[in-house]
Motif scaffolding. Structure first.
Motif, PDB file in Angstrom:
ATOM      1  N   ALA A   1       4.649   0.966   1.627  1.00  0.00           N
ATOM      2  CA  ALA A   1       4.727   1.027   3.089  1.00  0.00           C
ATOM      3  C   ALA A   1       5.561  -0.127   3.630  1.00  0.00           C
ATOM      4  O   ALA A   1       6.428   0.076   4.494  1.00  0.00           O
ATOM      5  CB  ALA A   1       3.316   0.997   3.687  1.00  0.00           C
ATOM      6  N   GLU A   2       5.322  -1.324   3.116  1.00  0.00           N
ATOM      7  CA  GLU A   2       6.085  -2.490   3.585  1.00  0.00           C
ATOM      8  C   GLU A   2       7.567  -2.323   3.302  1.00  0.00           C
ATOM      9  O   GLU A   2       8.406  -2.586   4.157  1.00  0.00           O
ATOM     10  CB  GLU A   2       5.557  -3.767   2.921  1.00  0.00           C
ATOM     11  CG  GLU A   2       4.263  -4.265   3.520  1.00  0.00           C
ATOM     12  CD  GLU A   2       3.749  -5.521   2.835  1.00  0.00           C
ATOM     13  OE1 GLU A   2       4.458  -6.072   1.953  1.00  0.00           O
ATOM     14  OE2 GLU A   2       2.629  -5.947   3.178  1.00  0.00           O
ATOM     15  N   ARG A   3       7.895  -1.888   2.096  1.00  0.00           N
ATOM     16  CA  ARG A   3       9.316  -1.750   1.753  1.00  0.00           C
ATOM     17  C   ARG A   3       9.988  -0.674   2.595  1.00  0.00           C
ATOM     18  O   ARG A   3      11.149  -0.811   2.965  1.00  0.00           O
ATOM     19  CB  ARG A   3       9.494  -1.436   0.270  1.00  0.00           C
ATOM     20  CG  ARG A   3      10.975  -1.400  -0.088  1.00  0.00           C
ATOM     21  CD  ARG A   3      11.240  -1.380  -1.560  1.00  0.00           C
ATOM     22  NE  ARG A   3      10.815  -2.582  -2.229  1.00  0.00           N
ATOM     23  CZ  ARG A   3      11.362  -3.029  -3.367  1.00  0.00           C
ATOM     24  NH1 ARG A   3      12.378  -2.384  -3.898  1.00  0.00           N
ATOM     25  NH2 ARG A   3      10.898  -4.100  -3.958  1.00  0.00           N
ATOM     26  N   ALA A   4       9.272   0.391   2.895  1.00  0.00           N
ATOM     27  CA  ALA A   4       9.851   1.483   3.676  1.00  0.00           C
ATOM     28  C   ALA A   4       9.830   1.199   5.174  1.00  0.00           C
ATOM     29  O   ALA A   4      10.450   1.917   5.949  1.00  0.00           O
ATOM     30  CB  ALA A   4       9.106   2.783   3.390  1.00  0.00           C
ATOM     31  N   GLY A   5       9.111   0.166   5.574  1.00  0.00           N
ATOM     32  CA  GLY A   5       9.055  -0.170   6.987  1.00  0.00           C
ATOM     33  C   GLY A   5       8.188   0.775   7.793  1.00  0.00           C
ATOM     34  O   GLY A   5       8.472   1.056   8.959  1.00  0.00           O
ATOM     35  N   VAL A   6       7.116   1.292   7.152  1.00  0.00           N
ATOM     36  CA  VAL A   6       6.167   2.155   7.860  1.00  0.00           C
ATOM     37  C   VAL A   6       4.770   1.557   7.715  1.00  0.00           C
ATOM     38  O   VAL A   6       4.539   0.682   6.897  1.00  0.00           O
ATOM     39  CB  VAL A   6       6.176   3.608   7.313  1.00  0.00           C
ATOM     40  CG1 VAL A   6       7.553   4.227   7.424  1.00  0.00           C
ATOM     41  CG2 VAL A   6       5.684   3.655   5.878  1.00  0.00           C
ATOM     42  N   THR A   7       3.839   2.032   8.520  1.00  0.00           N
ATOM     43  CA  THR A   7       2.456   1.580   8.393  1.00  0.00           C
ATOM     44  C   THR A   7       1.807   2.268   7.198  1.00  0.00           C
ATOM     45  O   THR A   7       2.296   3.299   6.720  1.00  0.00           O
ATOM     46  CB  THR A   7       1.650   1.931   9.657  1.00  0.00           C
ATOM     47  OG1 THR A   7       1.605   3.361   9.777  1.00  0.00           O
ATOM     48  CG2 THR A   7       2.289   1.321  10.902  1.00  0.00           C
TER      49      THR A   7
END
Length: 200
Positions: free
Chosen positions: A54-60
């Protein structure tokens, strides 16, 4: 044992704003798969966590869980995506091979050797341990292989060709267990030996 090269650019860079992402679920799903694959190739399959992807993809985390309800579901989706890419690579090779007998076996051998030189940066290498230890991934692999063998039974059912594919699997296993030692024991040009056996 397959194509696993990853592009240098981060999928997260390709994502649009949060507002726009809501309207493009397939783009978000694709980015999540790519980010999970990058993490696996860089750090191993065990590093794939809901939080890390999630962090790498920039989503929650909630945004990720909307697409994949668990780490196991995400891991299986990454593996299915990899099998999809292997299918595409094999189909391209099949289309370029004029000799019918052994055509699938030769394509399979080429796919098995295609990213060996990437070593631990290969996504196949990263997922190897998970394939052995995760029953769901083993099942996906068996289903894929059974489907391909049914499709190519007429041209690739000969026991000699089965032995060639098992030898290619053995090289993959040696690479997985011995890391760089596998390349020393079975150099890359061993591919040519197996291809020659599959052509006679």
């Amino acid at each position: 044992m397959a194509p696993a090269s990853l592009s240098g650019s981060s999928p997260a860079e390709a994502l649009l704003s949060a507002h726009h992402r809501k309207k493009q679920p397939e783009q978000v799903r694709r980015a999540l798969l790519d980010c999970a694959a990058q993490i696996a190739a860089e750090q191993g399959a065990s590093a794939i966590t809901i939080q890390a992807v999630a962090e790498r993809a920039g989503v929650t985390k909630g945004g990720l869980l909307h697409h994949f309800d668990s780490k196991q579901t995400l891991l299986a989706a990454v593996f299915e995506d990899l099998l999809d890419k292997m299918d595409q690579e094999i189909d391209r090779t099949l289309a370029d091979d004029p000799l019918a007998r052994g055509r699938f076996t030769r394509a399979y051998v080429r796919a098995c050797f295609s990213d060996r030189l990437l070593g631990e940066r290969s996504l196949w290498a990263a997922l190897s341990v998970a394939i052995v230890s995760e029953p769901a991934l083993c099942s996906l692999w068996s289903t894929w292989l059974d489907g391909r063998m049914a499709q190519h039974a007429e041209t690739d059912g000969d026991q000699r060709l089965v032995a060639v594919r098992l030898a290619a699997d053995g090289v993959w296993l040696a690479d997985m267990m011995e890391k760089d030692g596998g390349l020393k024991r079975y150099p890359q040009d061993f591919e040519a030996v197996l291809l020659a056996m599959a052509a006679t």
